[in-house]
Design an enzyme around this catalytic site. Structure first.
Site, PDB file in Angstrom:
ATOM      1  N   ASP A 194       0.821  -1.079  -0.284  1.00 43.23           N
ATOM      2  CA  ASP A 194      -0.264  -0.388  -0.029  1.00 43.23           C
ATOM      3  C   ASP A 194       0.642   1.364  -0.134  1.00 43.23           C
ATOM      4  OD1 ASP A 194       0.045   0.989   2.676  1.00 43.23           O
ATOM      5  OD2 ASP A 194      -0.419  -1.243   3.173  1.00 43.23           O
ATOM      6  N   GLU A 212      23.984 -20.579 -18.380  1.00 42.29           N
ATOM      7  CA  GLU A 212      22.894 -19.873 -17.872  1.00 42.29           C
ATOM      8  C   GLU A 212      23.241 -18.242 -17.266  1.00 42.29           C
ATOM      9  OE1 GLU A 212      19.297 -22.947 -16.474  1.00 42.29           O
ATOM     10  OE2 GLU A 212      21.711 -23.176 -16.019  1.00 42.29           O
TER      11      GLU A 212
END
Ligand code: DGJ
Length: 753
Positions: free
Chosen positions: A536, A616
């Site tokens: 929030d 990777e």
């Protein structure tokens, strides 16, 4: 000045760059809401308020003898009261000493102040003095002498108006506030829908759009936090409003506790919106002379669709809510060990991970849960914030030194508001746990809540955490919170004051956060509550980023981040690349797709880097370098949602440089079908007359697919060819088709001479 006060006529007009808000104190002293919408002039628009004698809608005593037309039950108001003739949902419910539930507010005085007001102990939008103004309108209940100060903050450039309320008991008796909302907004006419964001743990902020028909519509939380289940943010819009067109309003509540947003369409088709602290667990005693401050709501209006609501809020959150060094500083690309090891790690293993990560360009190593007390699973240890040196095989400082010596920063996980029954802290201070005497508490993750409403608990936590920050070279803290609060009771409050617990808890949390962030400005705090359970605008005042969800699956994240983007900026959304098959969904997605989605947030990794191949590792290097190259565009660019996850094939979003010089378009095929229709999106935020060149990142494409793709470019242009901003805006950009399941594309569009 963005505020025009016409004292003679009781008329107050607030202007932002593109919007106008107007209210009027009428001859009775009722503060009527007149207008909020597209920018207009200062003239009195109260002619739109039509009065009519309506049965069962009564009249205030002062006017009732003369006229039956004036009714609080039908008039649009700035702050409505329960119990005195307005039968709709109301903003204020006061219990007086005689037990009556009544208040009736009349205009008393006002003042206009240069600069934006602040609220003691609560988060609030802030601004340089010369860039914001405050209007304070004071209303009074003549019978009880309770004063209500309505505060309006105007950030003209941002198209933002904030609302907060101070209630002062000027009477001679105690009163109890049973409801004290932060915002009351009455829409005089129009048919509306509202968009709210519901969810659950690992699936937060799903969008729901509903018609605001007759009746009461409400979302909220009584969980102690703003919650995974409903977010304290809503959009009210006219029917058919979409991303680019239509009238709409955004409301973001700067509060991390229990909230309620309600809307009611009344008997004459007016719609009232109320937003504030949830009244269910709220009963605040106000002694004579005392004052109560509500949290703040920020609101914005757009006449050009919902996208603009989001961008107004993004800008304001980034610069006028987030604070401190980390507001503008580049945030480090981090690696977190949680999904790599969970509780099962040693100091040696962590140091190995950090060393490998440093070599691949990662900048911050975050040690998650399990480094303290007796904590090898989630059943014990919370509250004992002392490093477990046996498990680490060294002191925390020694581990941190090893990590910083590889060139990485060091960060640490905490859950300061929780306590395990099996912990030394609980054994020493059982009275600090939130339980109701004589009842067995509801457990969740086998843990209890520490009573943050108590000053002694707050002080203890400030001191304990400060000691760790002082002993260890820490530059990042993940502040987690892993359960909802029930059995609400504080041993430090008397029976009459237990209704203050929930709000006092939030005030306590804010006090601890304020104190630690002020004392350790170099530490970047990331909020978290089992992922996005306390996501929030209030938390963002203390922690400029929040872990968006415990769901790290790239495809699920498309929806979670899409929903979050309506009210919150990319720079606030914690997002990581994790291993496949994904730990929450079991889904396998390409590496490039995971990085593309994590780049729509703060970007980091959460996997066992020591298990990755050379190839990777090389991809990680490239991803980090791409993220850093486009950092400003991604974090501070204007955000456009071009296609939603509810689209049949592909979710597409764009970050555009505010000056229109470049943009990054990201597309993820969440659903691949055969022989599909092309995906064409209209690129926004570019300069119509400027020329642009595209560059497509093709990281995960198998060599062969890449070649055939290049020779059969499914674009209306060739790689490197020039194309105008107008063409991209009006005709669009063709998103290359998917070459594999969950294909992601990132297309950089840059202006050329
Ligand atoms: C919940 C968080 O969201 C996770 O990222 C992790 O930190 C765990 N808690 C640790 O218990």
């Amino acid at each position: 000045m963005s505020i025009v006060a016409d004292a003679k006529n009781g008329l107050f007009t607030l202007h932002t760059k593109n919007t106008t808000y107007q209210m009027k104190a009428d001859s009775l002293g009722t503060l009527l809401h007149v207008y909020y919408g597209e920018r207009t002039d200062d003239s009195d628009k109260s002619y739109v308020i039509c009065m009519k004698d309506r049965g069962f809608s009564g009249n205030p005593y002062e006017v009732g003898k003369k006229s039956k037309e004036y009714s609080l039950d039908t008039l649009p108001q700035e702050y409505s009261c329960y119990g005195t003739g307005d039968y709709r949902i109301s903003a204020l419910k006061v219990q007086n000493m005689d037990g009556s539930l009544a208040a009736a507010l009349r205009f008393k005085e006002y003042q206009v102040i240069r600069g934006k007001y602040t609220i003691q102990g609560l988060p609030a939008v802030y601004s340089e003095k010369e860039k914001a103004d405050t209007l304070e309108v004071i209303l009074e209940d003549p019978a009880s002498k309770v004063e209500v100060h309505l505060l309006y903050g105007v950030l003209e450039e941002n198209d933002i108006i904030t609302r907060a309320v101070k209630i002062v008991n000027r009477g001679s008796d105690r009163i109890v506030l049973q409801k004290a909302a932060s915002l009351n907004l009455d829409f005089i006419n129009g048919e509306y829908e509202w968009i709210t964001f519901y969810g659950r743990h690992v699936m937060e902020r799903n969008l729901q759009r509903e018609e605001l028909g007759h009746g009461i519509h409400a979302i909220g939380s009584v969980r102690g936090t703003s919650s995974h289940q409903y977010n304290p943010f809503a959009i009210v819009c006219e029917k058919n409003t979409d991303e680019e067109k239509g009238k709409c309003y955004g409301f973001s509540f700067l509060y991390s506790g229990e909230f309620q947003m309600e809307a009611e369409k009344d008997q004459i088709d007016q719609t009232r919106l109320i937003c504030g602290i949830h009244p269910d667990n709220f009963a605040w005693n106000l002694q004579p002379g005392e004052a109560f401050d509500t949290p703040e709501v920020m609101m914005t209006y757009s006449g050009a669709g919902i996208g603009m609501i989001s961008r107004n809020l993004h800008r304001t959150i980034r610069k006028h809510i987030c604070r401190g060094e980390w507001r503008d500083k580049r945030r480090p690309v981090l690696i977190n060990n949680w999904e790599a090891t969970y509780f099962d790690f040693s100091g040696e293993q962590l140091a190995k991970m950090a060393k490998k990560a440093a070599g691949l360009g990662l900048e911050l190593f975050v040690l998650d849960d399990g480094w303290f007390g007796k904590r090898d699973d989630d059943n014990s240890g919370l509250g004992d914030w002392f490093p477990n040196e046996k498990k680490l095989g060294c002191t925390l400082k020694e581990l941190a030194d090893q990590i910083t010596e590889c060139g990485m920063q060091f960060g640490l996980w905490f859950e300061p508001e929780a306590v395990s029954e099996d912990s030394d802290l609980y054994r020493t201070h059982p009275e600090w746990a939130v339980v109701i005497p004589g009842r067995r508490p509801d457990l969740s993750r086998n843990q209890l809540i520490l009573d943050f409403s108590r000053a002694d608990v707050q002080d203890y936590m400030i001191e304990r955490m400060s000691a760790i920050f002082e002993e260890t070279p820490i530059t990042y803290v993940k502040w987690d919170f892993n359960r909802s609060i029930c059995d609400k009771y504080s041993m430090a409050l008397d029976a009459q004051s237990q209704g203050e617990f929930s709000h006092r808890y939030v005030l306590g949390l804010y006090r601890v956060l304020e104190s630690l962030t002020a004392k350790f400005p170099h530490i970047l705090f990331e909020g978290c509550s089992g992922g996005g359970g306390r996501f929030d605008a209030g938390m963002l005042y203390y922690t400029p980023q929040i872990w968006c969800s415990d769901n790290s699956d790239a495809i699920a994240r498309l929806s979670i981040q899409y929903g979050t983007s309506f009210g919150y900026p990319v720079s606030a959304m914690g997002a990581h690349v994790s291993a496949v098959p994904n730990h929450q969904t079991g889904r396998t997605t390409p590496f490039a797709t995971r990085s593309c989605v994590a780049m729509a947030g703060t970007f980091g990794y959460e996997l066992d880097i020591t298990k990755l191949s050379e190839e990777e590792g090389e991809k990680i290097r490239q991803q980090i370098s791409r993220f850093k190259k486009h950092y400003d565009l991604i974090q501070y660019g204007e955000y456009y949602r071009l296609q939603a996850p509810s689209d049949r094939q592909c979710t597409v979003w764009e970050m555009a440089d505010p000056e229109g010089k470049e943009a990054l378009v990201s597309a993820v095929f969440h659903h691949v079908e055969g022989n599909t229709a092309p995906v064409i999106v209209r690129v926004q935020g570019l300069r119509e007359k400027a020329c642009y060149q595209m560059h497509l990142y093709m990281e995960d494409l198998p060599e062969e697919a890449g070649k055939s793709f290049l020779t059969h470019l499914p674009y209306g242009y060739k790689e490197g060819e020039r194309i105008t901003g107008a063409a991209l805006r009006q005709c669009g950009l063709v998103i290359p088709g998917a070459m594999q399941e969950f294909q992601a594309w990132q297309i950089h569009i840059a202006e050329v001479e």
